[in-house]
Design an enzyme around this catalytic site. Structure first.
Site, PDB file in Angstrom:
ATOM      1  CG  ASP A   1       5.239 -24.899  36.402  1.00  0.00           C
ATOM      2  OD1 ASP A   1       4.596 -23.917  36.910  1.00  0.00           O
ATOM      3  OD2 ASP A   1       6.402 -25.066  36.228  1.00  0.00           O
TER       4      ASP A   1
ATOM      5  NE  ARG B   1       7.802 -16.366  34.006  1.00  0.00           N
ATOM      6  CZ  ARG B   1       8.888 -17.363  34.302  1.00  0.00           C
ATOM      7  NH1 ARG B   1       9.078 -17.726  33.069  1.00  0.00           N
ATOM      8  NH2 ARG B   1       9.546 -17.714  35.287  1.00  0.00           N
TER       9      ARG B   1
ATOM     10  CG  ASP C   1       4.210 -16.946  35.348  1.00  0.00           C
ATOM     11  OD1 ASP C   1       5.424 -16.650  35.343  1.00  0.00           O
ATOM     12  OD2 ASP C   1       3.878 -17.713  34.314  1.00  0.00           O
TER      13      ASP C   1
ATOM     14  CG  ASN D   1      14.761 -25.577  45.355  1.00  0.00           C
ATOM     15  OD1 ASN D   1      15.610 -26.211  45.876  1.00  0.00           O
ATOM     16  ND2 ASN D   1      14.812 -24.400  44.953  1.00  0.00           N
TER      17      ASN D   1
END
Length: 979
Positions: A294, A497, A561, A646
């Site tokens: 990530d 972002r 992103d 998730n």
């Protein structure tokens, strides 16, 4: 031992008993300490809880939660205790463990119940050990440990499963006799397998246990060969020698040393911010070929700062440099009426000098900014406040950055809810599928929906936008959407972002008791603007990515992103080439894809791609799973990071699942193999390095053990050819000498090799092949070469003393048991062989510190050309003293009367030391020559596969070596070789 006592060989029996007892005692205490270490590490990876103490949110182990603590709960957490809820927003828990109810239970903090109400109906309590499936809550702990509801049934939960295999029965419950026999047989097999260690432990532990059983079979064969060579004589010396020969083939300490090495390795990892949850992952880390990471908080610092805000009908607001990301008074504010697409990026100093202004000036007669700040402040769960220790913040880093931004205008959530009359009615938390979060707030006679989220998702839900300052909102057209996306691209290209804000007023007053439908709430919104957040890359990320490339590991960024933001950060840390302008567009498109592009491809289409993307933006949990599966189909060994609920499927599917210790949910940690305590990408590299180091060390001590076993077996079996006048073999080593060598030269030196530091080039090699495992071709050839060389030198020393300088008299049948003048030469030759084998085995441990580099030159960059080896042997003091102890203890066995002739069956030596020293020189010469030959061979092999150019060219060569067709045509590519 039983055989020795059975034939009245009490000395040998006593020595064997002493060796067994010593091994048991040492093994017990070493394994006990290792298990204590593992227990302490398990406690580090135990669930944590967010408790509010001294006005700050602290993450503490669940075991430290006490009644009276205020605990904050969010999706993915495991409830640490029985908690009376004070606040609950869309809060649901899975209580199947407690109540057996398969569906999550929605909680209500406002409800009250009679004291007799059962656990399943107490909707105002979150019960210990239940999992939070939705929403967030806050409450007070009122019961912990055994006093919780789950604690009352702890005995049932702790009950271990039956170790007896069940009998297979017919539908009517009956079973034939052979089914009982089958169940008993399987149960017995399980018991034996557990006892032998072949069906418990890690894969490597099971493999080495099976090897030990195989070597036990070889030991039996060796014992039979000894007896057969002496016509199955019932001479007790022959029988004891046969037993000792068999024992020389059994690596008694192999599994114990492996367990201790793993325990020590996991302890080292804790100091490098890595907690190992499953020992299997230790073996896997050294073979990782791809890391899927990530971005936020892992490659970047996770300390968001709002840098730019854009309101379409007004202009752009910018924030200058701030020394404290939580302090809204730090950093200047500036305004430019131009949109981001038309603003030239200037230095912070220039902005401060030319356009700095105050929040009061910006807020004056500015309802558009007020509407924008309403959304930013209220669609936000973070808290920013000033205390005696300065500005403090609590919540998600992204939301903290936004809350700090609105606090610059004195528009934070706390003031709006306490002073302006805003009250929250409902909340729809962020969901990785819809990529939005929304709240409903009421004030006076109106209710408002405030939404924030990914730009594409928010504008697709917007129906109106205020495009001119003094006009009414107009319809959101495709042209306006494209304009918004262009401005988002402009912000994202700066590495920001970007999130979007929107709102709407509810048409009707709906009772708070009626459940809102999310799809109805999040539609027909009015677009308010964009905000750009900067999360700077960690200082160490670029270096860590570069080291991964040097180690032959590909790094992929899978982030939620925007593609431009992901591309900018990926270029900064080195995941994609820094000079992207020199790369063809089709190649750049292959490097960076969006999740929608990737997910549109079938598995066959993905397999046809010449290369897999290095960056996937707008990534969903399912995209991560498909990426892992695609890597597996290309025979890659993948590690995956994750922090949310998730992410659990991808963490489970990855070869090494890596959870975040700070930002990760308990569900993600439970699904992972290792946990990063600092959420830092560089710590993944630490874990890989430790995995490789451990793999190397396991190879080293396995090679040392088995090479020594081969040397002993060859010496003892070939030595059967020396026969006296009676036709019995004269043994080159006495049984007690064999046992002494096993005891002194195996366990402690091998434990020393197990804690050896990493080789200097450990991260410059390609990943290890886990299919080959420890027993590579190199290890097996080394094992034979070293074993045969040691055996040849030992037999040569026996022959030189006996036949070269002695009279070659092997006696008349008593030289295996008693000393006499006739046997003096045999006893001296045996002592010389004993010293040589002991020294060779000890020196081999030092040689195994590096399997290819010279013992005298293990640090290639050192300037200490003649003394570096002294520093190397002293660096690992455990191994140093283990070797010195074995070296020194030889002398008492040689020169103490009775012990030498009666117990060890040898005689003190004098001039024979010259033979020992020459043999030692020959041993080092042979081993060093073999290592030199290996270095030449592997250097030539490396030249064949190494390409020219710098590291970046080598890393991205496979991407730059093809020119793919357009994105639309990619799916029709013919299958190409998988890379």
């Amino acid at each position: 031992m039983a055989v020795s006592f059975g034939i009245a060989s009490y000395i040998e029996g006593g020595v064997i008993a002493a060796v067994i007892i010593l091994n048991i005692v040492v093994g017990f205490f070493q394994e006990f300490n290792a298990e204590k270490t593992m227990d302490s590490l398990r406690s580090l990876s135990s669930p944590t809880a967010s408790a509010v103490r001294d006005g700050k949110t602290e993450v503490i182990p669940t075991a430290e939660i006490v009644p009276g603590d205020m605990v904050e709960l969010k999706t993915g957490d495991t409830v640490p205790a029985d908690i009376r809820l004070l606040e609950a927003v869309n809060f649901e828990t899975d209580e199947a463990l407690l109540t057996g109810e398969s569906l999550p239970v929605q909680k209500d903090a406002e409800a009250t119940f009679d004291i007799e109400t059962g656990p399943g109906d107490r909707l105002n309590v979150a019960f210990s050990s239940s999992t939070i499936t939705k929403g967030r809550a806050r409450g007070i702990v009122f019961a912990t440990g055994m006093k919780t509801e789950i604690g009352s049934i702890a005995a049932a939960l702790r009950a271990t499963g039956s170790k007896t295999r069940p009998v297979k029965r017919k539908p009517d419950g009956s079973a034939k006799p052979h089914r009982y026999a089958q169940a008993w047989g399987l149960t017995a097999g399980d018991f034996i397998g557990t006892f032998l260690g072949v069906n418990v432990g890690t894969p490597l532990q099971r493999k080495l246990s099976k090897l030990a059983i195989l070597l036990f079979g070889v030991a039996v064969v060796c014992a039979i060969i000894v007896l057969a060579a002496n016509d199955f004589s019932n001479n007790k010396e022959v029988i004891i020698y046969a037993v000792a020969t068999g024992l020389s083939m059994i690596p008694a300490c192999l599994v114990v040393v492996l367990t201790i090495t793993m325990a020590a390795g996991t302890k080292r990892m804790v100091h490098r911010h890595v907690i190992v949850r499953r020992l299997d992952s230790l073996e896997a880390l050294g073979g990782v070929t791809d890391i899927c990471s990530d971005k936020t908080g892992t490659l970047t610092q996770g300390k968001m700062v709002a840098k730019r805000a854009w309101i379409p009908a007004k202009g752009s607001y910018s924030v200058g440099t701030s020394n404290n990301p939580h302090d809204p008074t730090s950093g200047s504010l500036s305004f430019d009426p131009s949109p981001p697409t038309k603003i030239q990026v200037q230095s912070e100093t220039t902005e401060k000098e030319e356009r700095a202004t105050t929040s009061q000036e910006l807020m004056k007669d500015n309802p558009l900014l007020e509407h924008y700040l309403d959304v930013a402040s209220l669609a936000n769960l973070a808290h920013v406040h000033k205390s005696g220790e300065g500005w403090m913040a609590r919540g998600d880093p992204t939301e903290i950055a936004i809350q700090v931004f609105v606090s610059r205008f004195n528009w934070n959530r706390e003031r709006l809810t306490k002073e302006e009359g805003w009250a929250q009615v409902a909340e729809f938390p962020f969901d990785s599928d819809v990529k939005k979060m929304s709240v409903i707030f009421s004030r006076a006679d109106k209710r408002m929906v405030f939404t924030k989220g990914a730009v594409e998702r928010v504008i697709s839900s917007c129906h109106l936008v205020r495009w001119e300052e003094n006009s009414e909102p107009i319809e959101m057209t495709e042209k306006i959407r494209n304009c918004i996306l262009e401005n988002m691209e402009a912000l994202a290209a700066q590495g920001l972002r970007v999130l979007a804000f929107a709102s709407k007023e509810l048409d009707r007053q709906t009772s708070s008791e009626v459940e809102y439908a999310r799809e109805d709430i999040e539609k027909d919104l009015t677009f308010q603007g964009l905000i750009g957040l900067y999360d700077p890359p960690r200082v160490e990320s670029a270096g860590a990515v570069k080291q991964c490339h040097q180690a032959g590991i590909s790094v992929h960024m899978l982030t939620g992103d925007h593609p431009a933001t992901a591309r900018a950060i990926a270029a900064q840390v080195g995941i994609i080439p820094s000079n992207s302008s020199a790369i063809a567009k089709d190649v750049a498109d292959a490097m960076v894809m969006t999740a929608s592009q990737f997910d549109k491809l079938s598995d066959d289409d993905i397999d046809r791609l010449p290369v897999l993307p290095l960056v996937i933006a707008r990534c969903s949990p399912n995209t991560k799973v498909r990426m892992i599966e695609a890597l597996h189909r290309r025979q890659c060994f993948a590690a995956m990071t994750g922090d949310g609920v998730n992410d659990s499927p991808s963490l489970k599917r990855a070869d090494v699942g890596i959870a975040m210790g700070q930002a990760g949910s308990d569900v993600a940690k439970d699904a992972s193999d290792i946990v990063l305590t600092d959420d830092n990408f560089a710590s993944i590299l630490n874990a890989v390095e430790e995995g490789r180091r451990m793999f190397d060390n396991i190879q080293k001590f396995v090679l040392h053990l088995l090479a020594e076993n081969i040397a002993q077996a060859c010496t003892l079996l070939i030595g059967l050819a020396f026969k006296d006048s009676s036709g019995l073999s004269v043994f080159p080593l006495a049984p007690v000498e064999i046992l002494w060598v096993i005891m002194i030269t195996s366990g402690m030196p091998d434990m020393g090799l197990g804690v050896e530091v990493a080789a200097p080039d450990i991260m410059a090699r390609p990943p290890q092949s886990l299919k080959k495992g420890v027993f590579t071709i190199e290890v097996m050839v080394d094992m034979l070469v070293y074993g045969f060389w040691m055996a040849a030198l030992c037999l040569a020393s026996f022959s030189v003393v006996l036949f070269g300088f002695g009279d070659g008299n092997l006696g008349t049948g008593g030289c295996n048991s008693n000393y006499s003048e006739e046997c003096d030469t045999v006893f001296r030759a045996r002592a010389t062989t004993f010293v040589c084998l002991t020294w060779f085995a000890l020196f081999l441990a030092w040689e195994m510190v590096n399997m290819r580099r010279s013992f005298f030159r293990m640090q290639p960059k050192s300037n200490k050309y003649f003394t570096q080896w002294m520093h190397d042997v002293w660096r690992n003091q455990f191994l140093f003293w283990a070797v010195i102890a074995g070296f020194v203890t030889i002398f008492p066995t040689l020169y103490i009367p009775v012990i030498n002739r009666v117990v060890f069956k040898h005689e003190g030596i004098s001039w024979e030391w010259g033979v020992v020293l020459i043999e030692a020189v020959l041993f080092f010469g042979g081993v060093e020559s073999w290592k030199w030959a290996k270095r030449i061979y592997f250097r030539r092999q490396a030249k064949k596969v190494a390409g020219g150019g710098d590291l970046e060219s080598k890393v991205f060569e496979k991407y730059l070596s093809f020119s793919s067709p357009s994105t639309e045509e990619k799916t029709s590519l013919e299958p190409k070789e998988k890379i």
